[in-house]
Design a protein around this motif. Structure first.
Motif, PDB file in Angstrom:
ATOM      1  N   ASP A 160       8.020 -16.235  -5.993  1.00 54.05           N
ATOM      2  CA  ASP A 160       6.978 -15.777  -5.077  1.00 54.05           C
ATOM      3  C   ASP A 160       6.260 -17.012  -4.536  1.00 54.05           C
ATOM      4  O   ASP A 160       5.223 -17.426  -5.060  1.00 54.05           O
ATOM      5  N   VAL A 161       6.847 -17.588  -3.504  1.00 57.25           N
ATOM      6  CA  VAL A 161       6.370 -18.864  -2.965  1.00 57.25           C
ATOM      7  C   VAL A 161       4.887 -18.799  -2.583  1.00 57.25           C
ATOM      8  O   VAL A 161       4.086 -19.670  -2.960  1.00 57.25           O
ATOM      9  N   ALA A 162       4.517 -17.734  -1.864  1.00 60.17           N
ATOM     10  CA  ALA A 162       3.144 -17.649  -1.347  1.00 60.17           C
ATOM     11  C   ALA A 162       2.123 -17.581  -2.485  1.00 60.17           C
ATOM     12  O   ALA A 162       1.136 -18.330  -2.488  1.00 60.17           O
ATOM     13  N   THR A 163       2.373 -16.703  -3.453  1.00 60.84           N
ATOM     14  CA  THR A 163       1.389 -16.538  -4.530  1.00 60.84           C
ATOM     15  C   THR A 163       1.321 -17.777  -5.415  1.00 60.84           C
ATOM     16  O   THR A 163       0.226 -18.181  -5.825  1.00 60.84           O
ATOM     17  N   LEU A 164       2.480 -18.367  -5.716  1.00 65.93           N
ATOM     18  CA  LEU A 164       2.466 -19.576  -6.549  1.00 65.93           C
ATOM     19  C   LEU A 164       1.711 -20.708  -5.842  1.00 65.93           C
ATOM     20  O   LEU A 164       0.958 -21.453  -6.462  1.00 65.93           O
ATOM     21  N   THR A 165       1.910 -20.797  -4.533  1.00 65.68           N
ATOM     22  CA  THR A 165       1.200 -21.817  -3.754  1.00 65.68           C
ATOM     23  C   THR A 165      -0.301 -21.574  -3.808  1.00 65.68           C
ATOM     24  O   THR A 165      -1.088 -22.498  -4.055  1.00 65.68           O
ATOM     25  N   GLU A 166      -0.695 -20.318  -3.593  1.00 68.62           N
ATOM     26  CA  GLU A 166      -2.126 -20.002  -3.609  1.00 68.62           C
ATOM     27  C   GLU A 166      -2.724 -20.233  -4.992  1.00 68.62           C
ATOM     28  O   GLU A 166      -3.852 -20.724  -5.119  1.00 68.62           O
ATOM     29  N   ALA A 167      -1.950 -19.881  -6.025  1.00 69.92           N
ATOM     30  CA  ALA A 167      -2.444 -20.097  -7.395  1.00 69.92           C
ATOM     31  C   ALA A 167      -2.677 -21.595  -7.631  1.00 69.92           C
ATOM     32  O   ALA A 167      -3.715 -21.990  -8.172  1.00 69.92           O
ATOM     33  N   ALA A 168      -1.724 -22.411  -7.190  1.00 65.95           N
ATOM     34  CA  ALA A 168      -1.859 -23.856  -7.381  1.00 65.95           C
ATOM     35  C   ALA A 168      -3.024 -24.400  -6.558  1.00 65.95           C
ATOM     36  O   ALA A 168      -3.788 -25.245  -7.036  1.00 65.95           O
ATOM     37  N   GLN A 169      -3.174 -23.897  -5.340  1.00 68.15           N
ATOM     38  CA  GLN A 169      -4.288 -24.348  -4.492  1.00 68.15           C
ATOM     39  C   GLN A 169      -5.631 -23.999  -5.129  1.00 68.15           C
ATOM     40  O   GLN A 169      -6.562 -24.803  -5.120  1.00 68.15           O
ATOM     41  N   SER A 170      -5.702 -22.792  -5.682  1.00 68.32           N
ATOM     42  CA  SER A 170      -6.971 -22.368  -6.300  1.00 68.32           C
ATOM     43  C   SER A 170      -7.298 -23.243  -7.505  1.00 68.32           C
ATOM     44  O   SER A 170      -8.448 -23.318  -7.928  1.00 68.32           O
ATOM     45  N   LEU A 171      -6.294 -23.896  -8.066  1.00 62.88           N
ATOM     46  CA  LEU A 171      -6.522 -24.785  -9.210  1.00 62.88           C
ATOM     47  C   LEU A 171      -6.733 -26.238  -8.762  1.00 62.88           C
ATOM     48  O   LEU A 171      -6.762 -27.140  -9.584  1.00 62.88           O
ATOM     49  N   GLY A 172      -6.828 -26.422  -7.473  1.00 66.14           N
ATOM     50  CA  GLY A 172      -7.182 -27.743  -6.955  1.00 66.14           C
ATOM     51  C   GLY A 172      -6.014 -28.573  -6.461  1.00 66.14           C
ATOM     52  O   GLY A 172      -6.213 -29.726  -6.057  1.00 66.14           O
ATOM     53  N   ALA A 173      -4.790 -28.026  -6.482  1.00 64.19           N
ATOM     54  CA  ALA A 173      -3.621 -28.828  -6.117  1.00 64.19           C
ATOM     55  C   ALA A 173      -3.469 -28.957  -4.597  1.00 64.19           C
ATOM     56  O   ALA A 173      -3.745 -28.023  -3.859  1.00 64.19           O
ATOM     57  N   GLY A 174      -3.014 -30.126  -4.171  1.00 64.31           N
ATOM     58  CA  GLY A 174      -2.708 -30.363  -2.755  1.00 64.31           C
ATOM     59  C   GLY A 174      -1.226 -30.109  -2.503  1.00 64.31           C
ATOM     60  O   GLY A 174      -0.481 -29.780  -3.428  1.00 64.31           O
ATOM     61  N   TRP A 175      -0.794 -30.305  -1.257  1.00 61.90           N
ATOM     62  CA  TRP A 175       0.578 -29.957  -0.877  1.00 61.90           C
ATOM     63  C   TRP A 175       1.639 -30.727  -1.670  1.00 61.90           C
ATOM     64  O   TRP A 175       2.634 -30.159  -2.103  1.00 61.90           O
ATOM     65  N   ILE A 176       1.426 -32.030  -1.854  1.00 64.28           N
ATOM     66  CA  ILE A 176       2.449 -32.845  -2.532  1.00 64.28           C
ATOM     67  C   ILE A 176       2.582 -32.397  -3.991  1.00 64.28           C
ATOM     68  O   ILE A 176       3.691 -32.225  -4.511  1.00 64.28           O
ATOM     69  N   THR A 177       1.439 -32.167  -4.642  1.00 67.73           N
ATOM     70  CA  THR A 177       1.469 -31.687  -6.034  1.00 67.73           C
ATOM     71  C   THR A 177       2.185 -30.348  -6.113  1.00 67.73           C
ATOM     72  O   THR A 177       2.999 -30.113  -7.013  1.00 67.73           O
ATOM     73  N   ILE A 178       1.882 -29.467  -5.174  1.00 68.51           N
ATOM     74  CA  ILE A 178       2.495 -28.133  -5.186  1.00 68.51           C
ATOM     75  C   ILE A 178       4.011 -28.256  -5.044  1.00 68.51           C
ATOM     76  O   ILE A 178       4.772 -27.649  -5.803  1.00 68.51           O
ATOM     77  N   LEU A 179       4.429 -29.083  -4.080  1.00 67.73           N
ATOM     78  CA  LEU A 179       5.875 -29.246  -3.850  1.00 67.73           C
ATOM     79  C   LEU A 179       6.568 -29.889  -5.056  1.00 67.73           C
ATOM     80  O   LEU A 179       7.617 -29.432  -5.501  1.00 67.73           O
ATOM     81  N   ALA A 180       5.942 -30.940  -5.574  1.00 68.12           N
ATOM     82  CA  ALA A 180       6.593 -31.715  -6.634  1.00 68.12           C
ATOM     83  C   ALA A 180       6.522 -31.024  -7.996  1.00 68.12           C
ATOM     84  O   ALA A 180       7.473 -31.096  -8.775  1.00 68.12           O
ATOM     85  N   ARG A 181       5.399 -30.359  -8.288  1.00 71.11           N
ATOM     86  CA  ARG A 181       5.212 -29.825  -9.638  1.00 71.11           C
ATOM     87  C   ARG A 181       5.478 -28.331  -9.761  1.00 71.11           C
ATOM     88  O   ARG A 181       5.703 -27.839 -10.869  1.00 71.11           O
ATOM     89  N   ILE A 182       5.408 -27.618  -8.648  1.00 75.46           N
ATOM     90  CA  ILE A 182       5.594 -26.156  -8.729  1.00 75.46           C
ATOM     91  C   ILE A 182       6.886 -25.731  -8.041  1.00 75.46           C
ATOM     92  O   ILE A 182       7.742 -25.085  -8.642  1.00 75.46           O
ATOM     93  N   ILE A 183       7.005 -26.067  -6.774  1.00 73.45           N
ATOM     94  CA  ILE A 183       8.127 -25.531  -5.989  1.00 73.45           C
ATOM     95  C   ILE A 183       9.457 -26.171  -6.417  1.00 73.45           C
ATOM     96  O   ILE A 183      10.402 -25.465  -6.791  1.00 73.45           O
ATOM     97  N   LEU A 184       9.516 -27.499  -6.386  1.00 73.56           N
ATOM     98  CA  LEU A 184      10.782 -28.184  -6.688  1.00 73.56           C
ATOM     99  C   LEU A 184      11.328 -27.823  -8.085  1.00 73.56           C
ATOM    100  O   LEU A 184      12.501 -27.468  -8.205  1.00 73.56           O
TER     101      LEU A 184
END
Lengths: 353, 260
Positions: free
Chosen positions: B156-180
C-alpha cells in the motif's frame, strides 16, 4: 486560542466543495471525534491537519504556530491509519523506533523509548516480531506505539478500529482512550461509528456535507441535537407529527392527546404542524408512572439484542422504536399484538423545522 | 479427456523447449570423437577473451542495474503515488524499446553523440561505455519497470508513504528505507533480467565497438563448431542461476514470505 485551531477551512476538489468553512478549536489533551457519514468531509479535515491535503482556504494552528503551509514531516503529528500501515520490512521494535531514528534520537534513548512504548501497549515481548506475525489488534497497538514514540503534538486517528472485529474494537478503543488520557495528548478521532465516538470522546463534531452540524459533549449531542441531521444520525429516533395548540404556553397535541413541553420551546405558530422526536429509551411499553402520554400501538417487530429488546410498534401511521430491558420473567410481546406505549412530554425533542 | 489434453500440451511444450537444449548440450559435449567430454567448455574457459568480455559485460550490467534502479524505482513510485493518470503513458514509453530495434537506437546514439557533436561520448572509451550503459538501461526498461511496478502493487504505497511522512520522514528516507526494501525482490528480479539481457546483448556493443560478451559469442560462433553451443549452455546456466537467486532471495526474505 485553543491548542489546535482550525479556522474557516475549505477544501475543493475540482468543482466539489468537500469541506465548507470548517472552524474548530481543540484544547490541549482533549479527545475530539469527527463523526459523520461517508463523504461528509471528516477524513479530509483530518488529512488537512496531517498535511496530506492543502486547504483551499483557511488556516491550521498547532500550539499557536501556523502550520497550514508546512509539510507533514515538519508538523510533529502522530497518525494511526485504518490499514495499520506498519512497515512490513521492519520488526515491531524497528517500526516503533522509526520516527525516533528519523528525528536523530541517540540509540540508547531510542531503545529505552521503544521498550517504554511496547510496555505501554502491552506487547513488551513482541519487539522482534514482524507485523505479519501479529493479529490485527496487535498490529494496530504497534501502530499506536509508533505514532506516540516521537512524542507528537497531536495524535490523529483515521478510523483505526474499522478493520477489527467487534470485540477487539471495543477493547482497543478503551485502551486508546486510556493511553491518550495517561499521556494527555491532543487527539482527533475520525469515525462513522456513533457508538465508538460517544464512548471515548470528550467532544464530538457531527459533520454533514462538509460542514460541522454540531459540536458538543456526547451527552449534549445525543440529548439536544440542534439539527434534524444530528438528531437522525446520532442514535435512533422516532418522529411524530404534532399540532401546536398554544406556542406560548408550550402546548402540543399528538393523536388527539394534549401535552405540555417547555414554555417558549415551540418556534411555530398556533395551528401549525411540527415534528417531535423520541429516543427509544424514552418510550415505554405499557403504562408507566410519570409518562403522561399514552397511545395505542400494534407491535410490528421484536428484535432480541441480549440485555435489551428493541420493539418496533405502529402508532397510527408512524412506526416508533422503543427499547426495553430484557427480563426473563417478562417475555417480549408477540408480533401483531396490540399494546399501549407511553412517554413523558419532557423527553420530546422538538426538531427544527 | 481435458486432463489428457492438458498433459499433452504440457509435454509438447516441454519437448519444444527442452529438445533443442538437450541437443545443443549433447553437441557441446561431443568435441572429443566417440566420447562425451567437457573439452569445448575447457577451451572456452581457457580463452582469456571469454573472461575479459564476460568481466566487461558484468561491470556494465552492474552499472546498468544501478542506473536502472535509480531511474525506475522513483519513477514507478511517483507514478503510483501522485500521477496514476500518467501510468498508461509511462507504460507505453517503457514498452518502446521492445518495438524500436536496438540498431535504430544505437545509430541514433552514434549520430547524436559522435565526435563532432556537442556531447562527443563516442570519442573516448569511457564515454562509449557510458553510452552503452544508457543503451542497456533503455533495453532493460520494459522488464525493470514491470518488475518494480508489480512489486509496488503488492504494497500500500500511499498509506506507507503517509505513515512515514507522519513520523517525520522525507522523500529520500521514504524511498530508501520503506519503499525500496519492500520491493527489493521485484527490484532484484528486474536486476537479474537486466543482467541476462546485458550478458547476451550483441547489436549495441558491436556497433559501438566495445569488447562485450555478446560480440565475443558471435565471433566464436562464426569460427568454431563446438565452443559456441558450450558458450550458449554457459549463458543459459547464468540466466537460470539468476532465476534461482530470485527464488532464493524471496525465500529468505521474511516479510516477503508474509506477502506470498
Amino acid at each position: 486560542m485553543a491548542f489546535l485551531d482550525l479556522n474557516n477551512l475549505e477544501k475543493t476538489f475540482g468543482t466539489n466543495r468537500v469541506v465548507k468553512d470548517f472552524t474548530l478549536g481543540i484544547e490541549k489533551g482533549e479527545f475530539v471525534s469527527l463523526l459523520g457519514p461517508s463523504g461528509c468531509g471528516k477524513t479530509t479535515v483530518l488529512r488537512m491537519v496531517a498535511g496530506f491535503e492543502t486547504p483551499t482556504s483557511g488556516s491550521i494552528r498547532i500550539d499557536g504556530q501556523d502550520v497550514t503551509g508546512q509539510r507533514t514531516n515538519q508538523r510533529a503529528i502522530g497518525m494511526m491509519f485504518q490499514a495499520y500501515a506498519l512497515f512490513p520490512n521492519m520488526t515491531v521494535a524497528d517500526n516503533v523506533a522509526f520516527g525516533l531514528k528519523v528525528k536523530g534520537v541517540p540509540r540508547d534513548e531510542r531503545e529505552a523509548r521503544v521498550t517504554e512504548m511496547l510496555r505501554l501497549i502491552g506487547l513488551p515481548d513482541k519487539g522482534g516480531s514482524y507485523p505479519f506475525q501479529l493479529s490485527g489488534g496487535q498490529q494496530q497497538r504497534v501502530a499506536l506505539a509508533r505514532a506516540l514514540a516521537p512524542r507528537p503534538r497531536v495524535l490523529l486517528l483515521d478510523e483505526p478500529l474499522s478493520a477489527l472485529d467487534a470485540k477487539v474494537r471495543v477493547s482497543l478503543r478503551n485502551e486508546i482512550r486510556a493511553i491518550q488520557r495517561e499521556l494527555g495528548i491532543t487527539t482527533i478521532f475520525v469515525t462513522h461509528d456513533q457508538e465508538e465516538a460517544m464512548s471515548i470522546s470528550d467532544r464530538i463534531v457531527v459533520m454533514n456535507g462538509g460542514i460541522a452540524e454540531q459540536a458538543g459533549a456526547p451527552f449534549e449531542i445525543y440529548n439536544n441535537p440542534r439539527t434534524r441531521f444530528v438528531a437522525g444520525f446520532v442514535g435512533t429516533l422516532s418522529t411524530f407529527s404534532a399540532t401546536v395548540e398554544d406556542a406560548e404556553q408550550g402546548l402540543l397535541a399528538i393523536a388527539g392527546q394534549r401535552l405540555a413541553v417547555a414554555k417558549g420551546a415551540i418556534a411555530a405558530q398556533n395551528g401549525a404542524t411540527v415534528t417531535v422526536a423520541l429516543r427509544p429509551e424514552a418510550i415505554h411499553l405499557g403504562h408507566a408512572e410519570g409518562r403522561e402520554v399514552v397511545l395505542p400501538a400494534t407491535i410490528e417487530e421484536v428484535h432480541f439484542l441480549g440485555s435489551v429488546i428493541r420493539v418496533r410498534a405502529r402508532v397510527a401511521d408512524t412506526v416508533v422504536a422503543l427499547d426495553t430491558f430484557n427480563r426473563p420473567d417478562q417475555p417480549p410481546p408477540p408480533q401483531g399484538s396490540a399494546a399501549d406505549i407511553s412517554f413523558a412530554a419532557r423527553d420530546l425533542i422538538l426538531l427544527p423545522q | 479427456m481435458t486432463r489428457v489434453l492438458a498433459w499433452g500440451a504440457f509435454l509438447g511444450g516441454c519437448l519444444f523447449f527442452l529438445l533443442p537444449l538437450i541437443g545443443m548440450t549433447e553437441f557441446s559435449l561431443k568435441m572429443r570423437r566417440g566420447e562425451y567430454s567437457f573439452d569445448a567448455y575447457r577451451r572456452v574457459f581457457e580463452d582469456q577473451r571469454f573472461w575479459d568480455t564476460f568481466g566487461y559485460s558484468l561491470i556494465l550490467a552492474g552499472a546498468t542495474i544501478v542506473v536502472g534502479v535509480l531511474l525506475v524505482v522513483p519513477t514507478a513510485y511517483w507514478v503510483r503515488l501522485k500521477l496514476p493518470q500518467a501510468r498508461p503513458v509511462i507504460e507505453f514509453i517503457t514498452l518502446l524499446p521492445l518495438v524500436i530495434p536496438a540498431i535504430v537506437i544505437v545509430f541514433g546514439y552514434i549520430r547524436l553523440y559522435n565526435t563532432s557533436s556537442v556531447l562527443p561520448l563516442t570519442g573516448s572509451a569511457l564515454g562509449t561505455d557510458i553510452l552503452l550503459t544508457m543503451g542497456y538501461v533503455t533495453l532493460a526498461l520494459p522488464y525493470m519497470y514491470r518488475a518494480v511496478d508489480t512489486g509496488l502493487r503488492t504494497i500500500d504505497v500511499a498509506t506507507l508513504t503517509e505513515a512515514a511522512q507522519s513520523l517525520g520522514a522525507g522523500w529520500i528516507t521514504i524511498l530508501a528505507r520503506i519503499i525500496l526494501p519492500n520491493v527489493l525482490v521485484a527490484v532484484l528480479s528486474g536486476a537479474f533480467l537486466t543482467l541476462a539481457i546485458v550478458i547476451g546483448e550483441f547489436t549495441m556493443a558491436a556497433l559501438l565497438n566495445r569488447p562485450a560478451f555478446g560480440p565475443f559469442m558471435q565471433l566464436l560462433g562464426a569460427n568454431r563448431a563446438y565452443e559456441p553451443p558450450a558458450l550458449a549452455v554457459i549463458a543459459f546456466a547464468i540466466t537460470w542461476g539468476c532465476m534461482g537467486l530470485i527464488q532464493l532471495v524471496t525465500r529468505f526474505s521474511k516479510h516477503e514470505r508474509a506477502k506470498a
